[in-house]
Design a protein around this motif. Structure first.
Motif, PDB file in Angstrom:
ATOM      1  N   ASN A  30      -0.910  -2.247  11.927  1.00  0.00           N
ATOM      2  CA  ASN A  30      -0.949  -3.153  10.801  1.00  0.00           C
ATOM      3  C   ASN A  30      -2.054  -4.182  10.869  1.00  0.00           C
ATOM      4  OD1 ASN A  30      -0.156  -4.532   8.493  1.00  0.00           O
ATOM      5  ND2 ASN A  30       1.027  -5.978   9.715  1.00  0.00           N
TER       6      ASN A  30
ATOM      7  N   ALA B  87      -5.057  -5.116   4.548  1.00  0.00           N
ATOM      8  CA  ALA B  87      -6.103  -4.415   3.818  1.00  0.00           C
ATOM      9  C   ALA B  87      -6.691  -5.369   2.783  1.00  0.00           C
ATOM     10  CB  ALA B  87      -5.516  -3.182   3.131  1.00  0.00           C
TER      11      ALA B  87
ATOM     12  N   THR C 243      -4.440   6.881  -0.437  1.00  0.00           N
ATOM     13  CA  THR C 243      -3.575   6.045  -1.269  1.00  0.00           C
ATOM     14  C   THR C 243      -2.139   6.510  -1.125  1.00  0.00           C
ATOM     15  OG1 THR C 243      -3.906   7.468  -3.204  1.00  0.00           O
ATOM     16  CG2 THR C 243      -5.379   5.565  -2.981  1.00  0.00           C
TER      17      THR C 243
ATOM     18  N   VAL D 203      -5.416   2.297   0.959  1.00  0.00           N
ATOM     19  CA  VAL D 203      -5.558   1.955   2.379  1.00  0.00           C
ATOM     20  C   VAL D 203      -7.014   2.243   2.718  1.00  0.00           C
ATOM     21  CG1 VAL D 203      -4.829   2.448   4.736  1.00  0.00           C
ATOM     22  CG2 VAL D 203      -3.164   2.574   2.872  1.00  0.00           C
TER      23      VAL D 203
ATOM     24  N   GLU E 150      -9.786  -0.726   7.505  1.00  0.00           N
ATOM     25  CA  GLU E 150      -8.514  -1.050   8.146  1.00  0.00           C
ATOM     26  C   GLU E 150      -8.156  -0.001   9.191  1.00  0.00           C
ATOM     27  OE1 GLU E 150      -3.764  -1.608   7.132  1.00  0.00           O
ATOM     28  OE2 GLU E 150      -5.150  -1.121   5.506  1.00  0.00           O
TER      29      GLU E 150
ATOM     30  N   THR F 133      -0.052   7.190   8.177  1.00  0.00           N
ATOM     31  CA  THR F 133       0.448   7.478   6.825  1.00  0.00           C
ATOM     32  C   THR F 133       1.965   7.318   6.762  1.00  0.00           C
ATOM     33  OG1 THR F 133      -1.354   9.062   6.534  1.00  0.00           O
ATOM     34  CG2 THR F 133       0.460   9.192   4.978  1.00  0.00           C
TER      35      THR F 133
ATOM     36  N   LYS G 276       2.828   3.700   6.562  1.00  0.00           N
ATOM     37  CA  LYS G 276       2.604   3.144   5.226  1.00  0.00           C
ATOM     38  C   LYS G 276       3.656   3.628   4.227  1.00  0.00           C
ATOM     39  CE  LYS G 276      -1.185   0.689   5.855  1.00  0.00           C
ATOM     40  NZ  LYS G 276      -1.230  -0.764   5.587  1.00  0.00           N
TER      41      LYS G 276
END
Length: 650
Positions: free
Chosen positions: A17, A20, A30, A36, A40, A68, A71
């Motif tokens: 983390n 962004a 995305t 994203v 980052e 991924t 997220k």
């Protein structure tokens, strides 16, 4: 439990983390149109390359999968509005406020105060003082009278001698002339400590003020600290006007004779000591350092005992007659050993005001706040005696919309400060002037809002703070999501966990094991003796006593049920009943008495329950993540990904 689980998730957050930024450049992928960025991904990948323990996670594509999934989970948490839960927001705000202190305070000021504190606890000061007592909130006239009085006494002390003046002026009411004995850092209020440590031995300080009034201090001696002492004592008190009591000196001498005859100190203290607080503990007192007790004579005797167990001769203090036994003596610890403890003390002590003052000065300079505030005259003009009765109200023609002060991009009006004056009137000192009241209230109002503004905007101004907060923010969010979606449901879903066990029984198996006693020694000859004794079915405790004697341990025994991976067994150990051969193992030798060989068998549900729940949680999480992938569209920019692969390879 929550903290332990949260710490695990925070590690994940550290790995994945960072904020962004919408203008950070090229999009890597995305999640339902939430971008994203490449920057980052590369930043966290490179930052945390050494943290990942699984080598596969260093592969860009494997890492991208993990990233991924992370997220996707955060997207689900926000869809469920977990980030708006009051409990979540409270915990996050509490953490942010605590963390902000580490960023907004000037560490140089704190470090200097901690070093000063260590220097002062490393020395003892012996001093006497004269105090002209006045209230902390005394009016200017009384303050001036007290200052002039102490100044005249200092002039007299310089001419007539400090001790002469001290003894003459002491009345125990408005003027105190006291012999303080030895003291160290943190034993006096900070302003007094400053004056004492900054005055040369033999000199008299300039007048100075503490919350008690105005002082002058005469420094008599300065020595290296004697550290900390722990003693027990036997005390016979002095009873005034009690003609029937036995002479206390004779009684203490009788007790001393019993000690010299070999009787136990603690037992005598329990029988005869008249210090009721310590007698039941054999006379044991709490540890103390110089100046901590109100009896310099007692301290002197205690610190002059050298060896643990030493006992003093009887001696007299204002409390009675004593005999002291030394239990422990510690010198001043090193700076590194007590640095954190001193820092905590500094932040609780009056010294903390200096830390706060440095912060306020820094923030005033940063936000260009003028020291002069001409608007205060208006507020002085609208106060009246109702303020002291807690009944004052803002006047009907109050100029509330006028600008008072601007901090960054936030404007504070007369109304903001007027409301503050109205809310904080309770407990106002009736001797204070309106000018003093308004000035002090404004300082508090301004300083509080400066700190609050800085805390609220720290994420925008400090990249490191922003990263740490976001790590915690997402880690906390992920914890709430996992707890409600996976952990709690997996634990309560007993039917599903049993079904999972029934479908995967082959995973929960006891391997082939032995019930054995394993003897280990670096001496092969001794181990041969042990093997013979084991063959004779001799009791294990008897064997231990035969091979481990004269305070030496030649053989260590391990017993119980062990599988092939047990640390006590070598890799080539043969699983058969009876006394084994002697094996070389871990730079030593072992021999085992195998009482039984237990074949491989399935574990029952209860025997494997912990493992089953963990495995079922992982299984359930995997299915859940697949559901999230179906729920939220993930689009990867393949061109960007290829550039990332090339950049990492190079």
């Amino acid at each position: 439990m929550k903290l332990k689980l949260l710490s695990t998730l925070l590690l994940t957050a550290v790995v994945f983390n960072l904020n962004a930024q919408s203008d950070a450049g090229e999009v890597l992928f995305t999640v339902d149109n939430d971008p994203v960025y490449v920057s980052e991904f590369l930043r966290v990948y490179n930052k945390n390359l050494d943290l990942v323990q699984d080598e596969s996670q260093k592969d860009v594509d494997e890492y991208l999968t993990l990233f991924t999934n992370y997220k996707l989970k955060l997207k689900e948490a926000k869809t469920l509005k977990l980030h708006k839960k009051p409990s979540y927001l409270r915990e996050l705000n509490t953490y942010k406020k605590q963390l902000a202190k580490n960023f907004i305070y000037d560490n140089k000021v704190t470090d200097a105060l901690v070093e000063e504190a260590y220097d002062r606890i490393s020395y003892d000061i012996k001093a006497n003082h004269i105090l002209i007592k006045i209230p902390e909130n005394a009016n200017p006239q009384d303050t001036l009278v007290a200052f002039n009085t102490i100044s005249k006494l200092r002039d007299r002390a310089l001419n007539e001698g400090f001790e002469t003046v001290r003894k003459e002026v002491h009345n125990g009411k408005s003027v105190f002339g006291e012999a303080l004995g030895y003291f160290s850092g943190f034993r006096m209020v900070y302003k007094f400590e400053n004056a004492a440590f900054n005055t040369e031995v033999g000199e008299i300080s300039q007048p100075f003020r503490t919350r008690f009034g105005y002082h002058i201090v005469h420094v008599l001696d300065k020595r290296k600290s004697r550290g900390e002492c722990t003693v027990a004592h036997i005390m016979i008190g002095i009873k005034q006007n009690d003609t029937l009591s036995e002479n206390p000196e004779s009684r203490i001498q009788d007790i001393y004779k019993k000690l010299n005859q070999g009787e136990d100190f603690e037992a005598l203290a329990k029988q005869f000591s008249e210090d009721n607080n310590s007698a039941s503990r054999g006379g044991l007192l709490a540890s103390f350092s110089s100046g901590q007790l109100s009896s310099p004579e007692f301290e002197e005797v205690a610190f002059n005992l050298n060896e643990v167990g030493d006992v003093s001769e009887p001696f007299k203090t204002k409390y009675g007659w004593h005999i002291v036994k030394l239990h422990a003596k510690k010198s001043t610890p090193t700076f590194e050993a007590i640095k954190s403890e001193l820092e905590a003390k500094v932040k609780r002590d009056e010294r903390s005001k200096l830390i706060d003052a440095a912060l306020y000065a820094k923030l005033k300079a940063k936000y260009q706040i003028d020291e002069e505030q001409p608007a205060l005259a208006y507020f002085v003009s609208i106060l009246n005696d109702e303020y002291f009765k807690n009944t004052w109200k803002l006047p009907s023609d109050f100029k509330g919309n006028s600008t008072l002060v601007k901090i960054g991009n936030q404007q504070f009006t007369f109304k903001d400060f007027g409301d503050y004056l109205e809310k904080t009137q309770r407990g106002t000192n009736p001797k204070s002037t309106f000018k003093t009241i308004v000035s002090e209230k404004y300082d508090t109002f301004l300083n509080t809002r400066l700190v609050l503004y800085q805390e609220n905007h720290l994420e925008e101004e400090n990249e490191e703070f922003a990263h740490i907060v976001n790590e915690y923010r997402d880690g906390l969010l992920l914890f709430d999501l996992m707890e409600s979606t996976i952990w709690n449901t997996a634990k309560s879903d007993s039917l599903e966990t049993r079904n999972y066990y029934n479908a995967n029984k082959e995973k929960y198996v006891f391997p082939k094991r032995v019930d054995a006693i394993v003897a280990s020694s670096t001496n092969q000859r001794v181990l041969k003796k042990v093997a013979k004794l084991l063959k004779q079915n001799m009791d294990l405790e008897v064997i231990k006593n035969l091979v481990n004697n004269n305070g030496e341990v030649h053989v260590v025994f391990t017993s119980g049920i062990m599988d092939a991976n047990h640390q006590a067994l070598p890799d080539n150990f043969e699983f058969s009943k009876g006394i084994s051969k002697i094996y070389k193992h871990n730079k030593a030798y072992i021999v085992a008495n195998v009482k039984d060989v237990l074949p491989k068998k399935l574990k029952t549900f209860e025997e494997a329950k912990g493992l089953i729940i963990n495995d079922y949680q992982a299984y359930k999480e995997e299915r859940w993540v697949n559901d999230l992938k179906a729920k939220y569209t993930v689009n990867v920019n393949q061109n960007a990904l290829e550039r990332v692969r090339n950049q990492i390879k190079n």
